[in-house]
Design a protein around this motif. Structure first.
Motif, PDB file in Angstrom:
ATOM      1  N   ILE A  95       0.842  -1.203   0.000  1.00 61.13           N
ATOM      2  CA  ILE A  95       0.000   0.000   0.000  1.00 61.13           C
ATOM      3  C   ILE A  95       0.871   1.245   0.000  1.00 61.13           C
ATOM      4  CG2 ILE A  95      -1.634   1.323   1.381  1.00 61.13           C
ATOM      5  CD1 ILE A  95      -2.771  -1.377   2.300  1.00 61.13           C
ATOM      6  N   ALA A  96       1.901   1.177   0.829  1.00 55.15           N
ATOM      7  CA  ALA A  96       2.818   2.324   0.893  1.00 55.15           C
ATOM      8  C   ALA A  96       3.455   2.570  -0.465  1.00 55.15           C
ATOM      9  CB  ALA A  96       3.892   2.049   1.953  1.00 55.15           C
ATOM     10  N   GLY A  97       3.842   1.471  -1.091  1.00 54.56           N
ATOM     11  CA  GLY A  97       4.454   1.592  -2.420  1.00 54.56           C
ATOM     12  C   GLY A  97       3.510   2.263  -3.402  1.00 54.56           C
ATOM     13  N   LEU A  98       2.255   1.831  -3.389  1.00 55.31           N
ATOM     14  CA  LEU A  98       1.277   2.413  -4.305  1.00 55.31           C
ATOM     15  C   LEU A  98       1.067   3.890  -4.019  1.00 55.31           C
ATOM     16  CD1 LEU A  98      -1.403  -0.416  -4.471  1.00 55.31           C
ATOM     17  CD2 LEU A  98       0.203   0.291  -6.241  1.00 55.31           C
ATOM     18  N   LEU A  99       1.045   4.198  -2.715  1.00 54.15           N
ATOM     19  CA  LEU A  99       0.845   5.589  -2.325  1.00 54.15           C
ATOM     20  C   LEU A  99       1.989   6.449  -2.843  1.00 54.15           C
ATOM     21  CD1 LEU A  99      -1.296   7.058  -0.760  1.00 54.15           C
ATOM     22  CD2 LEU A  99       0.089   6.827   1.304  1.00 54.15           C
ATOM     23  N   VAL A 100       3.192   5.918  -2.663  1.00 50.32           N
ATOM     24  CA  VAL A 100       4.368   6.653  -3.145  1.00 50.32           C
ATOM     25  C   VAL A 100       4.276   6.837  -4.669  1.00 50.32           C
ATOM     26  CG1 VAL A 100       6.869   6.467  -3.489  1.00 50.32           C
ATOM     27  CG2 VAL A 100       5.861   5.967  -1.259  1.00 50.32           C
ATOM     28  N   LEU A 101       3.866   5.747  -5.318  1.00 53.61           N
ATOM     29  CA  LEU A 101       3.756   5.783  -6.780  1.00 53.61           C
ATOM     30  C   LEU A 101       2.830   6.915  -7.226  1.00 53.61           C
ATOM     31  CD1 LEU A 101       4.973   3.942  -8.946  1.00 53.61           C
ATOM     32  CD2 LEU A 101       2.799   2.758  -9.029  1.00 53.61           C
ATOM     33  N   THR A 102       1.755   7.119  -6.466  1.00 51.97           N
ATOM     34  CA  THR A 102       0.825   8.177  -6.863  1.00 51.97           C
ATOM     35  C   THR A 102       1.339   9.551  -6.471  1.00 51.97           C
ATOM     36  OG1 THR A 102      -0.369   7.834  -4.809  1.00 51.97           O
ATOM     37  CG2 THR A 102      -1.233   6.747  -6.765  1.00 51.97           C
ATOM     38  N   GLN A 103       2.171   9.594  -5.405  1.00 55.43           N
ATOM     39  CA  GLN A 103       2.590  10.914  -4.926  1.00 55.43           C
ATOM     40  C   GLN A 103       3.769  11.474  -5.704  1.00 55.43           C
ATOM     41  OE1 GLN A 103       0.839  12.715  -2.751  1.00 55.43           O
ATOM     42  NE2 GLN A 103      -0.609  11.008  -2.896  1.00 55.43           N
ATOM     43  N   ILE A 104       4.668  10.578  -6.166  1.00 52.51           N
ATOM     44  CA  ILE A 104       5.776  11.122  -6.961  1.00 52.51           C
ATOM     45  C   ILE A 104       5.227  11.639  -8.291  1.00 52.51           C
ATOM     46  CG2 ILE A 104       7.582   9.687  -5.944  1.00 52.51           C
ATOM     47  CD1 ILE A 104       7.291   7.849  -8.336  1.00 52.51           C
ATOM     48  N   ARG A 122      -4.506  12.876  -6.293  1.00 52.93           N
ATOM     49  CA  ARG A 122      -3.527  11.807  -6.089  1.00 52.93           C
ATOM     50  C   ARG A 122      -4.043  10.804  -5.072  1.00 52.93           C
ATOM     51  NH1 ARG A 122       1.665  13.000  -7.918  1.00 52.93           N
ATOM     52  NH2 ARG A 122       1.864  15.108  -8.767  1.00 52.93           N
ATOM     53  N   LEU A 123      -4.673  11.331  -4.033  1.00 52.50           N
ATOM     54  CA  LEU A 123      -5.194  10.458  -2.990  1.00 52.50           C
ATOM     55  C   LEU A 123      -6.305   9.569  -3.544  1.00 52.50           C
ATOM     56  CD1 LEU A 123      -4.413  10.127  -0.055  1.00 52.50           C
ATOM     57  CD2 LEU A 123      -6.410  11.508   0.561  1.00 52.50           C
ATOM     58  N   ALA A 124      -7.166  10.177  -4.328  1.00 55.41           N
ATOM     59  CA  ALA A 124      -8.269   9.411  -4.912  1.00 55.41           C
ATOM     60  C   ALA A 124      -7.722   8.306  -5.810  1.00 55.41           C
ATOM     61  CB  ALA A 124      -9.183  10.323  -5.734  1.00 55.41           C
ATOM     62  N   PHE A 125      -6.665   8.659  -6.519  1.00 55.00           N
ATOM     63  CA  PHE A 125      -6.085   7.633  -7.384  1.00 55.00           C
ATOM     64  C   PHE A 125      -5.467   6.515  -6.562  1.00 55.00           C
ATOM     65  CE2 PHE A 125      -3.171   5.861 -10.505  1.00 55.00           C
ATOM     66  CZ  PHE A 125      -4.097   5.636 -11.506  1.00 55.00           C
ATOM     67  N   ALA A 126      -4.837   6.914  -5.442  1.00 55.45           N
ATOM     68  CA  ALA A 126      -4.285   5.911  -4.542  1.00 55.45           C
ATOM     69  C   ALA A 126      -5.401   5.009  -4.036  1.00 55.45           C
ATOM     70  CB  ALA A 126      -3.580   6.595  -3.377  1.00 55.45           C
ATOM     71  N   THR A 127      -6.576   5.581  -3.764  1.00 54.35           N
ATOM     72  CA  THR A 127      -7.725   4.781  -3.322  1.00 54.35           C
ATOM     73  C   THR A 127      -8.060   3.724  -4.364  1.00 54.35           C
ATOM     74  OG1 THR A 127      -8.560   6.817  -2.377  1.00 54.35           O
ATOM     75  CG2 THR A 127     -10.060   4.925  -2.415  1.00 54.35           C
ATOM     76  N   ILE A 128      -8.073   4.145  -5.609  1.00 51.05           N
ATOM     77  CA  ILE A 128      -8.397   3.196  -6.688  1.00 51.05           C
ATOM     78  C   ILE A 128      -7.414   2.033  -6.674  1.00 51.05           C
ATOM     79  CG2 ILE A 128      -8.487   2.906  -9.190  1.00 51.05           C
ATOM     80  CD1 ILE A 128      -9.398   5.805  -9.386  1.00 51.05           C
ATOM     81  N   LEU A 129      -6.125   2.366  -6.611  1.00 56.77           N
ATOM     82  CA  LEU A 129      -5.106   1.319  -6.673  1.00 56.77           C
ATOM     83  C   LEU A 129      -5.176   0.417  -5.456  1.00 56.77           C
ATOM     84  CD1 LEU A 129      -2.031   3.211  -8.148  1.00 56.77           C
ATOM     85  CD2 LEU A 129      -3.744   1.834  -9.306  1.00 56.77           C
TER      86      LEU A 129
END
Lengths: 209, 680, 160
Positions: A95-104, A122-129
């Motif tokens: 999850i952390a990895g995905l979050l980072v992926l969306t934030q960079i 970005r957060l919404a996209f992280a939710t999707i992933l």
């Protein structure tokens, strides 16, 4: 802002619940947040279609669906597995990895859709992933379904923050989505009726066989 | 004239075909109504198409019209330049004859198979062929191409109660889709360079493309359209699929459907692109191989329709010899000679469509009357079906390139074009042309031998099976259709000078040959090539043959008129003559097959049963002769095994686990996003 | 020596429908062995050898009645060979000439009166010329053929 964090947090927490009941509740909370978001944007600028979408969302997602799942799990003793492929620490790492992926600055073309709400986007996209990850990770059917539903919520919130809430396409999309929900539920119910001759869910115990 | 070449007529004729298709389906409960409705509308549409294409051809300049759609990149653009008009003319003419024939022919399906369904697919098939020849947008082209393939597939498996037909159909379906895959790649390559699916824009945009890209486009197109045209070694579907369809459909498939491949090869190699040298050499090599091997396979074939199907491969080879020469000339800048070679190819396309359709219609009449396709079972049919025999003979003479019929003229032209290649080029190219000429000459001889066999074994001597005695001529309409086609064959022979002039115009209208000087003069009286390099006058040939014929008849009459003719039984040395004593098709072709066994790899089995243990007195003997299929073990089986191996590995991916599937979606999503990001 | 034989055996009479130039002093013969003892055949075989060499006179034996001018019959014509003889005779193109060779073929000879034979070719087909002998020697046969040729050509025997 708060709503969006709620949506995301609910998606993350869905990964770590061990009970079906709590998963359903988390989904309820997530859906409620989406519904309220929709309502808030109705206040912002009123369109009848959006209001319908918001009310439909709240009715179906917050009330009907959880009730349906709840009934399935609780009253009729249907146990859905909540076991996962990855153990909790690895899940957390993913999850952390995905979050980072969306934030960079990786998804620039995507994020450039709505400049004003970039962080939320970005957060919404992280939710999707993260929701998608839930569907992959869980073995149980109910959890997978909840993962997909959560993904749907994520998409709605993403669209909201992308500034699409005023577009009739989006509103139609949500309404249509809900409609599909109802249709599936109806078909499901009628199939059960044809199979068991009754909608009395007590007779659905046979489903376990 | 202008009225006929207007877009309204075009839409109307497509509508007629659609009405024929749908109406036949609605009338499927009543066979005769479905037959008459479907085929007469097909004939009407074809006639309208004939007028439309003819008017467009004479009109000269290209007409274009289009319908917009809401899909991006897809506009329903039609464009009739002379090449399209010529091919459409060919399609419509053959379709007209076949439809008239079909009204009588389809009757024997009444009560056995649904005539309505036949009418439906038949109309769709013709309409899609017309569309294939006229559309000017690659996406739209692929759609109608696919419709054509599917319609012909359903026609191939029409007699669905014979499992062999289903097998042939499935193989055809697989092959044609493999071809379509290559075509799609070719079009996508064009799109990548030009950013458009419109042929006009593609042609303009590809001028500056790299040689590698052009070669890739040509190669994929060659494979893709080569499958449809039936070039060797991509021909394997053809001898199975063409005979399986009802005969009037076989006539259309063999006569014109495979020409759609030729049409697109012409369009791509000379109109959209400018041919390069090695393309022409490749086409020449393929043409030589296809013509020679096609006729050799035909020679060993005993199924009348398969025999004709193999001859289609042969004739496609001859057309490709013309096209290949044209590409070679064009790449060397000799546009005049290219026009000559291409005109030869076009003429042979038209001629093959006429005589192959006639032969298939004749074969269809024979098969409908005898209920077998095995020519060893025929014999003596000339007494029961004299008119069919006459028409078949005309077709056989035309396909054997005997003067004065049309096949002779186009093969003569192809020869002349290749002779020009021998004189015009240096040593290596000269050798290629000489080999191609040799193969064409050899092909012509073998084709004549093959049709001596096909006609002789079918129509002459005595019946070899009981069914022959019940054979009758087909219905009046069928005979009329065959008579019309025979007249066209003779007419194309007689007026070949005029046709030649028209075809030079068609050839000269292609992109890379535009503005080329005509290769000599083509008049009705005589055709002269390259300042008298070669000269022929078909009216004189006609007159010469007529004079010789009349002279011989008169001489025979004058010598024999005093003699009394007595008709008696054939001297049989005291035994009773039986059909078993006649020469068989196997026996006829055996010597040639034995000579060519290095190429054909025949399998020959001799079985003799003896009366006594010492093996002095044979009771009876059987000789079985067949050809080993060399394409299956060396080309298709390795391909199939490779595919199966890949499939086995791919199957591991599909484990039945929902989570895994979602994971694939997830990874694809992430991958696409990253790709998008890197791309921007 | 042949001249003697010719005078000795005027073999028969000139068929009515033969004109003088038709055979051009050449005969193609089809032989039918209608129950012969093979004696006549031995003598006929001798005609082909290098001593007698009948072909120098323009006489040859052919394999099919369609090629023949003359049908030569040997043997007394057994019942079984009757049809074959008739068929062969019919297969000969007109004008056709029938020559009965040997006594058997002329009237049955030794076998005359047997239940198995029909007493000579004449009982089945019209015979134009007869060459007697049982069997005739090759010399006699050649002489007879020469006189037949001469007769057919309308020439005097002595001239040839």
């Amino acid at each position: 802002m708060g709503f969006d964090i709620t949506v995301f947090t609910a998606a993350v927490l869905l990964h770590f619940t061990n009970k079906n009941i709590s998963a359903i509740r988390l989904y309820m909370v997530q859906s409620a947040a989406i519904g309220l978001l929709l309502l808030a944007s109705t206040l912002d600028r009123f369109t009848p279609l959006l209001l319908i979408a918001a009310i439909a969302t709240i009715t179906v997602k917050v009330l009907v669906a959880p009730y349906f799942f709840y009934g399935l799990t609780k009253r009729h003793d249907l146990k859905f597995s909540v076991s996962t492929y990855l153990n909790p620490p690895v899940t957390l790492a993913a999850i952390a990895g995905l979050l980072v992926l969306t934030q960079i600055d990786f998804f620039t073309p995507l994020v450039s859709l709505g400049t004003s709400e970039e962080k939320l986007l970005r957060l919404a996209f992280a939710t999707i992933l993260v929701s998608l990850l839930l569907s992959i990770n869980r073995r149980g059917a109910l959890s997978q379904v909840l993962g997909i539903l959560s993904l749907e919520n994520g998409i709605v919130s993403f669209a909201l923050f992308a500034g699409l809430e005023q577009s009739p396409g989006f509103q139609l999309g949500i309404t249509f989505n809900i409609l599909i929900w109802v249709i599936i539920a109806t078909v499901f119910a009628s199939m059960i009726f044809r199979k068991f001759g009754s909608l009395d869910v007590t007779s659905m115990k046979k489903l376990r066989d | 004239m202008d009225f006929f070449s207007s877009s309204g007529v075009f839409y109307a004729l497509i509508a007629v075909f659609l009405a024929g298709a749908i109406g036949a389906l609605f009338l499927r409960r009543k066979d005769s109504a479905a037959n008459i409705w479907g085929n007469s509308l097909a004939a009407t549409g074809s006639l309208a198409g004939l007028l439309f294409a003819g008017a467009s051809l004479l009109h000269g300049s290209a007409t274009a019209f289009s319908l917009g759609t809401s899909f991006p990149l897809l506009t329903l653009t039609f464009r009739l330049d002379r090449l399209s008009a010529f091919f459409m003319l060919t399609v419509c003419f053959v379709a007209l004859i076949c439809s008239v024939y079909a009204i009588g022919y389809v009757r024997h399906y009444y009560g056995k198979y649904s005539v309505g369904v036949l009418g439906f697919f038949y109309n769709i098939f013709i309409a899609s062929m017309i569309l294939v020849m006229t559309v000017h947008n690659a996406l739209f082209f692929l759609i109608v191409w696919e419709v054509m393939s599917l319609a012909s597939y359903f026609l191939v498996i029409y007699e669905s109660r014979q499992s062999a037909n289903i097998r042939a159909g499935s193989f055809y379906l697989i092959m044609t889709h493999t071809g379509t895959a290559f075509i799609i790649v070719s079009f996508l390559l064009m799109y990548k360079v030009t950013g458009s699916f419109d042929f006009e824009t593609i042609a303009a945009g590809l001028a500056g493309a790299s040689a590698l890209m052009k070669n890739a486009i040509f190669l994929t197109a060659l494979i893709g359209f080569g499958v449809k045209a039936g070039i060797i070694p991509l021909h394997t579907w053809l001898p199975g699929a063409h005979p399986a369809a009802p005969s009037h459909v076989s006539a259309l498939m063999s006569g014109v459907m495979i020409k759609t491949g030729i049409y697109m090869l012409m369009r791509i190699s000379l109109d959209i692109l400018t041919g390069s040298y090695w393309w022409g050499i490749a086409l020449l090599a393929i043409g030589a191989a296809s013509s020679l091997l096609g006729v050799l396979y035909a020679l060993s074939e005993h199924d009348l329709k398969r025999l004709l199907a193999y001859h289609s491969i042969e004739n496609i080879g001859i057309i490709l010899l013309g096209l290949g020469s044209a590409v070679v000339f064009s790449s060397a800048g000799m546009d005049t000679l290219a026009v000559l070679a291409l005109a030869a190819a076009l003429f042979h396309t038209l001629n093959h469509a006429t005589f192959k359709a006639l032969l298939f219609l004749g074969a269809g009449s024979v098969i409908a009357a005898t209920h077998t396709r095995n020519i060893e079972k025929y014999g003596g049919l000339i007494r029961y079906m004299p008119l069919t025999a006459l028409f078949f003979l005309i077709g056989a003479m035309a396909i054997s390139a005997l003067p004065p019929l049309n096949g002779f003229f186009s093969e003569w032209l192809t020869f002349q074009a290749m002779f020009q290649g021998v004189t015009a080029f240096g040593l290596t190219t000269r050798i290629v042309f000489i080999l191609a000429i040799g193969s064409l000459a050899f092909t012509g001889g073998l084709a004549a031998a093959c049709f001596v066999k096909a006609f002789g074994i079918t129509f002459l001597a005595r019946p070899r099976s009981e069914a022959i005695a019940a054979a009758r001529e087909p219905s009046v309409l069928s005979r009329l259709a065959m008579a019309g086609m025979s007249a066209a064959i003779i007419g194309l022979g007689l007026f070949s000078g005029v046709v030649m002039r028209l075809l030079e115009g068609v050839a000269g209208s292609l992109g890379s040959l535009r503005g080329a000087a005509p290769p000599g003069s083509a008049q009705f009286q005589s055709v002269s090539i390259e300042n008298g390099f070669a000269r022929i006058s078909m009216p004189v040939v006609f007159a010469g043959i007529a004079v010789a014929f009349i002279g011989v008849m008169a001489a025979v009459y004058s010598f024999t008129r005093k003699r009394k003719t007595i008709t008696g039984p054939t001297w049989d040395c005291g035994t009773r003559l039986t059909p078993r004593m006649e020469i068989t098709a196997t026996g006829f072709s055996r010597s040639i097959i034995t000579v060519m066994r290095g190429v054909l790899r025949p399998s020959s089995e001799t079985e003799i049963e003896y009366h006594d243990a010492n093996r002095y007195f044979p009771k009876f003997g059987t000789v079985t002769m067949g050809l080993r299929d060399i394409y299956q073990p060396f080309i298709y089986r390795p391909l199939r095994e490779l595919t199966a191996m890949i499939a086995r590995h791919v199957r591991k991916v599909q484990g039945g686990n929902v989570n895994a599937y979602i994971l694939y979606i997830f990874l694809t999503l992430i991958g696409l996003l990253i790709l998008l990001d890197v791309g921007s | 020596m042949f001249a003697d034989a010719r005078e000795k055996f005027p073999a028969g009479s000139h068929p009515a429908n033969v004109n003088g130039r038709m055979f051009r002093r050449s005969l193609a013969i089809r032989l039918v062995t209608a129950g012969s003892t093979n004696a006549c055949e031995q003598e006929l075989v001798a005609l082909g050898n290098s001593y007698y060499d009948v072909e120098r006179f323009g006489v040859c034996f052919v394999a099919s009645p369609r090629h023949a001018d003359v049908l030569m019959v040997t043997g007394p014509v057994t019942r079984n060979m009757r049809d074959a003889l008739l068929k062969t005779y019919e297969a000969l193109p007109t004008p056709r000439i029938v020559v009965a060779l040997g006594d058997d073929a002329i009237d049955g000879g030794l076998f005359r009166g047997s239940y198995a034979v029909l007493d000579g070719a004449r009982s089945v087909i019209p015979v134009d010329y007869e060459i007697p002998g049982d069997p005739p020697t090759p010399t006699l046969i050649i002489g007879a053929l020469m006189s037949i040729l001469a007769d057919l050509s309308g020439m005097q025997a002595q001239k040839t």
